[in-house]
Write a protein that holds these residues in place. Structure first.
Motif, PDB file in Angstrom:
ATOM      1  N   ILE A  99       0.833  -1.205   0.000  1.00  0.00           N
ATOM      2  CA  ILE A  99       0.000   0.000   0.000  1.00  0.00           C
ATOM      3  C   ILE A  99       0.866   1.252   0.000  1.00  0.00           C
ATOM      4  CG2 ILE A  99      -0.318   0.509   2.476  1.00  0.00           C
ATOM      5  CD1 ILE A  99      -3.316   0.650   1.928  1.00  0.00           C
ATOM      6  N   MET A 100       2.068   1.155   0.568  1.00  0.00           N
ATOM      7  CA  MET A 100       2.940   2.338   0.633  1.00  0.00           C
ATOM      8  C   MET A 100       3.477   2.705  -0.739  1.00  0.00           C
ATOM      9  SD  MET A 100       4.891   1.792   4.280  1.00  0.00           S
ATOM     10  CE  MET A 100       5.017   0.024   4.146  1.00  0.00           C
ATOM     11  N   GLU A 101       3.863   1.702  -1.520  1.00  0.00           N
ATOM     12  CA  GLU A 101       4.304   1.989  -2.891  1.00  0.00           C
ATOM     13  C   GLU A 101       3.124   2.481  -3.721  1.00  0.00           C
ATOM     14  OE1 GLU A 101       6.448  -0.022  -6.802  1.00  0.00           O
ATOM     15  OE2 GLU A 101       6.211  -1.208  -4.977  1.00  0.00           O
ATOM     16  N   SER A 102       1.987   1.793  -3.599  1.00  0.00           N
ATOM     17  CA  SER A 102       0.798   2.183  -4.360  1.00  0.00           C
ATOM     18  C   SER A 102       0.394   3.618  -4.051  1.00  0.00           C
ATOM     19  CB  SER A 102      -0.346   1.224  -4.030  1.00  0.00           C
ATOM     20  OG  SER A 102      -1.558   1.682  -4.575  1.00  0.00           O
ATOM     21  N   TYR A 103       0.358   3.946  -2.763  1.00  0.00           N
ATOM     22  CA  TYR A 103      -0.050   5.289  -2.343  1.00  0.00           C
ATOM     23  C   TYR A 103       0.829   6.341  -3.014  1.00  0.00           C
ATOM     24  CZ  TYR A 103      -1.325   9.152   0.804  1.00  0.00           C
ATOM     25  OH  TYR A 103      -1.755  10.352   1.308  1.00  0.00           O
ATOM     26  N   ASP A 104       2.125   6.129  -2.960  1.00  0.00           N
ATOM     27  CA  ASP A 104       3.029   7.149  -3.475  1.00  0.00           C
ATOM     28  C   ASP A 104       3.040   7.203  -4.995  1.00  0.00           C
ATOM     29  OD1 ASP A 104       4.800   9.225  -2.490  1.00  0.00           O
ATOM     30  OD2 ASP A 104       6.376   8.141  -3.546  1.00  0.00           O
ATOM     31  N   VAL A 105       2.944   6.042  -5.642  1.00  0.00           N
ATOM     32  CA  VAL A 105       2.903   6.021  -7.108  1.00  0.00           C
ATOM     33  C   VAL A 105       1.686   6.797  -7.609  1.00  0.00           C
ATOM     34  CG1 VAL A 105       2.481   4.533  -9.112  1.00  0.00           C
ATOM     35  CG2 VAL A 105       4.243   3.920  -7.457  1.00  0.00           C
ATOM     36  N   PHE A 106       0.516   6.518  -7.028  1.00  0.00           N
ATOM     37  CA  PHE A 106      -0.704   7.214  -7.446  1.00  0.00           C
ATOM     38  C   PHE A 106      -0.693   8.670  -6.991  1.00  0.00           C
ATOM     39  CE2 PHE A 106      -2.235   2.831  -7.824  1.00  0.00           C
ATOM     40  CZ  PHE A 106      -2.853   2.892  -9.073  1.00  0.00           C
ATOM     41  N   LEU A 107      -0.035   8.945  -5.868  1.00  0.00           N
ATOM     42  CA  LEU A 107       0.041  10.319  -5.375  1.00  0.00           C
ATOM     43  C   LEU A 107       0.786  11.200  -6.370  1.00  0.00           C
ATOM     44  CD1 LEU A 107      -0.652  12.110  -2.900  1.00  0.00           C
ATOM     45  CD2 LEU A 107       1.646  11.625  -2.047  1.00  0.00           C
ATOM     46  N   ILE A 108       1.936  10.740  -6.819  1.00  0.00           N
ATOM     47  CA  ILE A 108       2.707  11.512  -7.791  1.00  0.00           C
ATOM     48  C   ILE A 108       1.934  11.643  -9.103  1.00  0.00           C
ATOM     49  CG2 ILE A 108       4.754  11.396  -9.279  1.00  0.00           C
ATOM     50  CD1 ILE A 108       5.326  12.546  -6.555  1.00  0.00           C
ATOM     51  N   GLY A 109       1.258  10.558  -9.507  1.00  0.00           N
ATOM     52  CA  GLY A 109       0.447  10.624 -10.721  1.00  0.00           C
ATOM     53  C   GLY A 109      -0.665  11.654 -10.603  1.00  0.00           C
ATOM     54  N   ASN A 110      -1.276  11.740  -9.416  1.00  0.00           N
ATOM     55  CA  ASN A 110      -2.341  12.718  -9.191  1.00  0.00           C
ATOM     56  C   ASN A 110      -1.814  14.131  -9.032  1.00  0.00           C
ATOM     57  OD1 ASN A 110      -4.126  10.640  -9.344  1.00  0.00           O
ATOM     58  ND2 ASN A 110      -4.810  10.726  -7.222  1.00  0.00           N
ATOM     59  N   PHE A 111      -0.601  14.275  -8.467  1.00  0.00           N
ATOM     60  CA  PHE A 111      -0.006  15.602  -8.321  1.00  0.00           C
ATOM     61  C   PHE A 111       0.148  16.287  -9.683  1.00  0.00           C
ATOM     62  CE2 PHE A 111       2.409  15.251  -4.002  1.00  0.00           C
ATOM     63  CZ  PHE A 111       1.179  15.279  -3.350  1.00  0.00           C
ATOM     64  N   ILE A 112       0.431  15.497 -10.701  1.00  0.00           N
ATOM     65  CA  ILE A 112       0.616  16.050 -12.045  1.00  0.00           C
ATOM     66  C   ILE A 112      -0.668  16.732 -12.524  1.00  0.00           C
ATOM     67  CG2 ILE A 112       0.989  15.391 -14.466  1.00  0.00           C
ATOM     68  CD1 ILE A 112       2.901  13.215 -13.354  1.00  0.00           C
ATOM     69  N   ALA A 113      -1.816  16.158 -12.099  1.00  0.00           N
ATOM     70  CA  ALA A 113      -3.110  16.746 -12.485  1.00  0.00           C
ATOM     71  C   ALA A 113      -3.651  17.707 -11.435  1.00  0.00           C
ATOM     72  CB  ALA A 113      -4.120  15.617 -12.717  1.00  0.00           C
ATOM     73  N   LEU A 114      -2.948  17.880 -10.316  1.00  0.00           N
ATOM     74  CA  LEU A 114      -3.418  18.726  -9.210  1.00  0.00           C
ATOM     75  C   LEU A 114      -3.119  20.199  -9.512  1.00  0.00           C
ATOM     76  CD1 LEU A 114      -4.655  18.170  -6.326  1.00  0.00           C
ATOM     77  CD2 LEU A 114      -2.329  18.481  -5.454  1.00  0.00           C
ATOM     78  N   PRO A 115      -4.126  21.056  -9.561  1.00  0.00           N
ATOM     79  CA  PRO A 115      -3.896  22.470  -9.915  1.00  0.00           C
ATOM     80  C   PRO A 115      -2.864  23.166  -9.030  1.00  0.00           C
ATOM     81  CG  PRO A 115      -6.234  21.970 -10.002  1.00  0.00           C
ATOM     82  CD  PRO A 115      -5.562  20.761  -9.415  1.00  0.00           C
ATOM     83  N   ALA A 116      -2.926  22.976  -7.696  1.00  0.00           N
ATOM     84  CA  ALA A 116      -1.988  23.656  -6.799  1.00  0.00           C
ATOM     85  C   ALA A 116      -0.551  23.247  -7.098  1.00  0.00           C
ATOM     86  CB  ALA A 116      -2.340  23.336  -5.345  1.00  0.00           C
ATOM     87  N   PHE A 117      -0.323  21.966  -7.368  1.00  0.00           N
ATOM     88  CA  PHE A 117       1.028  21.492  -7.665  1.00  0.00           C
ATOM     89  C   PHE A 117       1.494  22.008  -9.026  1.00  0.00           C
ATOM     90  CE2 PHE A 117       4.244  18.324  -8.848  1.00  0.00           C
ATOM     91  CZ  PHE A 117       4.967  18.219  -7.665  1.00  0.00           C
ATOM     92  N   ALA A 118       0.592  21.973 -10.011  1.00  0.00           N
ATOM     93  CA  ALA A 118       0.955  22.452 -11.347  1.00  0.00           C
ATOM     94  C   ALA A 118       1.216  23.960 -11.338  1.00  0.00           C
ATOM     95  CB  ALA A 118      -0.161  22.109 -12.330  1.00  0.00           C
ATOM     96  N   ASN A 119       0.422  24.702 -10.592  1.00  0.00           N
ATOM     97  CA  ASN A 119       0.627  26.156 -10.509  1.00  0.00           C
ATOM     98  C   ASN A 119       1.969  26.492  -9.873  1.00  0.00           C
ATOM     99  OD1 ASN A 119      -1.861  26.525 -11.645  1.00  0.00           O
ATOM    100  ND2 ASN A 119      -2.914  26.977  -9.711  1.00  0.00           N
TER     101      ASN A 119
END
Length: 580
Positions: A117-137
């Motif tokens: 779950i720790m690898e999964s959490y972080d893999v999907f987290l980084i994938g979602n950060f790419i689409a996250l407006p605050a991170f992209a801004n």
């Protein structure tokens, strides 16, 4: 009477010495008085006495050796009978009976699988950060075409492959580490590292630092992912090997659900808390898992491999109900397999590419590599894919969360399918279905852009993601755990996972480039690419993937040594008395 008896025993004990002394003096007297003939006669008398004594001692020694050999043969026969009894018991168990007999084994397999779950959490987290407006801004560049900030394609790829690069190093460390100190202690080392590396990601304030943090977090991932399927398959009986290892895929889906829920909640925020809080939530996993792994039993197979049979018995008794299993018989079964695989050399990576182990290594590496070539990347980048298919940001995150929930249900259904239909069958049919869906996705993307075509792409993308976790993904874990030789298992699962990362890293670059509007901007047309790679995996699996359903580790060893073709495994019968 006692003193007389004592003197009598003493006299008998020293008689040969006195006789030898008398013979020597007689020889001297005879030689001086009667000449050469007398001396020769005296020597013959002494020689005869010596020969009789030697013959008597030799007879006693031969009898001792014969008795020891007979005892050893009797013990060996008893151990083999015990081993056969334990193996037959596992074959005769139903799934429900196996759960009742080994309830704690199911629990500890569940705990070990939770590591993923720790690898999964972080893999999907980084994938979602790419689409996250605050991170992209904060870290992106302005794209005129989409009229918003986006993370550049090169950094998208770099951030998503950094963890895999670290895990690639981690899996090579995991094999020797686990072979030396065991699954339990190796996992505790990984959890300690995980606690420390989360700090780096939390305090990162630039894309290069995020890259480094992902690289460091990947090191313990490699230990978890190499050890989890091996440990789970070794602590449960034959009937539970598939469900116990497929739980890994369930927790991979659970990790994505948690990330999807967290990022969905924080998606509207435009400050740093939108990505800082999801990062901090990673700390909720390692400490509780460290406590549980401290209490966990070691794999009895690892203990027997290291000649710790008594500890193995205690471990088996902790894993199952004493009233429903015979721990000495189970240890005898394990010992039988371990001795069939015995070698004077310590396990090494070189052995993985020799003899029958080469075939086993190639199967494990191929199955791992195939996870990236048959739909996995679309599943991992679901939210970003939905965005590029034309969905709004909020709807893309919601659809990603729905996909993750459906994946969890699909994994649980796969337990039933794999248990009753086998590994090879489910892998081939599941991959074949995904090929059709990926091609359909590409066709939908070729239609002139409209809301209907966008929804069609989203639906096909969702089906591919869920279909992958229904068949090919979960069944892969069972195949990986069962294929390797017991003696080389930590090394085989490690190098197999390494092949996963070696294939995944360039595929991440390719996948990100194909989806990114500043790159290939293919959108759903990437279905044609992944459909082609999935077809390649299907063809190779058809000719080279055996069926492991219902096979003990002894039977699997023998079938690999006999070089039985993959498509003949299901019909092959191995006698219970066979040892090779």
């Amino acid at each position: 009477m006692a003193p007389k008896s004592s003197r009598h025993r003493k006299h008998n004990k020293t008689a040969p010495v006195e006789f030898a002394s008398m013979s020597e003096s007689m020889l001297q007297e005879t030689a001086s008085g009667a000449g050469y003939r007398g001396a020769a006669r005296g020597k013959r008398i002494a020689a005869m006495s010596s020969e009789k004594a030697f013959a008597s001692e030799k007879q006693e020694y031969d009898q001792h050796v014969e008795n020891a050999a007979a005892l050893s043969a009797a013990n060996a026969k008893t151990l083999k009978d015990d081993a056969i009894e334990a193996e037959n018991a596992e074959h005769q168990m139903t799934v429900l009976e196996a759960v009742k007999a080994y309830p704690m084994a199911c629990f500890w397999a569940f705990v070990m699988s939770f590591m993923i779950i720790m690898e999964s959490y972080d893999v999907f987290l980084i994938g979602n950060f790419i689409a996250l407006p605050a991170f992209a801004n904060k870290y992106g560049v302005f794209d005129v075409g989409s009229n918003k900030y986006v993370i550049e394609a090169k950094w998208q790829s770099a951030l998503q492959m950094a963890g895999q690069l670290g895990a690639l190093i981690g899996v090579f460390l995991a094999g020797p580490l686990t072979s030396r100190i065991g699954y339990r202690w190796a996992t505790l080392v990984g959890l300690t590292l995980m606690n420390a590396t989360i700090f780096v990601m939390f305090f990162a304030n630039s894309l290069p630092l995020f890259f480094v943090s992902q690289l460091l977090e990947g090191l313990p991932w490699g230990i978890f992912i190499a050890n989890a399927p091996a440990y789970c398959s070794e602590i449960v009986p034959l009937r539970l090997r598939a469900p116990a290892t497929q739980v890994l895929q369930l927790f991979w889906a659970v990790g994505s659900i948690i990330v999807g829920a967290v990022t969905y909640v924080y998606n509207p925020r435009l400050d740093s808390s939108a990505y800082k809080i999801p990062i901090a939530l990673q700390w909720m996993f390692p400490l509780p898992l460290m406590v549980l792994m401290w209490l966990a039993p070691e794999s009895p197979w690892w203990l027997v491999r290291n000649n710790r049979d008594e500890q193995a018995k205690r471990s088996i008794e902790r894993l199952g109900r004493k009233s429903q299993l015979n721990s000495p018989e189970v240890v005898a079964m394990i010992r039988r397999v371990v001795e069939n695989e015995a070698s004077t050399k310590s396990p090494s990576y070189i052995e993985l590419f020799k003899g029958s182990d080469l075939r086993r290594t190639l199967i494990v590496c191929g199955i791992y590599a195939g996870q990236n070539l048959a739909g996995n990347l679309i599943a991992n980048q679901a939210v970003y894919f939905f965005e590029q298919a034309g969905m709004t940001v909020n709807f893309a995150f919601a659809l990603g969360l729905i996909t993750s929930a459906l994946q969890s249900v699909a994994v649980m259904l796969s337990w039933i399918l794999t248990t009753y239909f086998g590994r090879r069958t489910i892998y081939l049919w599941g991959t074949g279905f995904n090929i059709v869906m990926l091609v359909a996705l590409g066709i939908a993307a070729c239609v002139p852009k409209s809301s209907a075509s966008s929804y069609a792409q989203a639906i096909f993308g969702l089906i591919v993601s869920v279909g992958f976790t229904l068949a090919a993904a979960p069944v892969s874990w069972a195949i990986i755990a069962e294929t390797s030789a017991i003696r080389l298992r930590p090394l085989t699962t490690g190098i197999g996972r390494a092949s996963y990362y070696i294939i995944e890293i360039p595929c991440i670059f390719l996948g990100s480039y194909m989806l990114n509007p500043t790159g290939g901007n293919l959108g759903g047309k990437c279905g044609f690419v992944w459909g082609g790679t999935a077809l390649f995996c299907w063809v190779v699996a058809y000719f080279y993937l055996p069926e492991f359903k219902g096979r003990s580790y002894r039977e699997i060893d023998i079938m690999f040594k006999r070089k039985i073709p993959a498509r003949q495994w299901k019909q092959t019968v191995i006698d219970v008395q066979d040892d090779e």
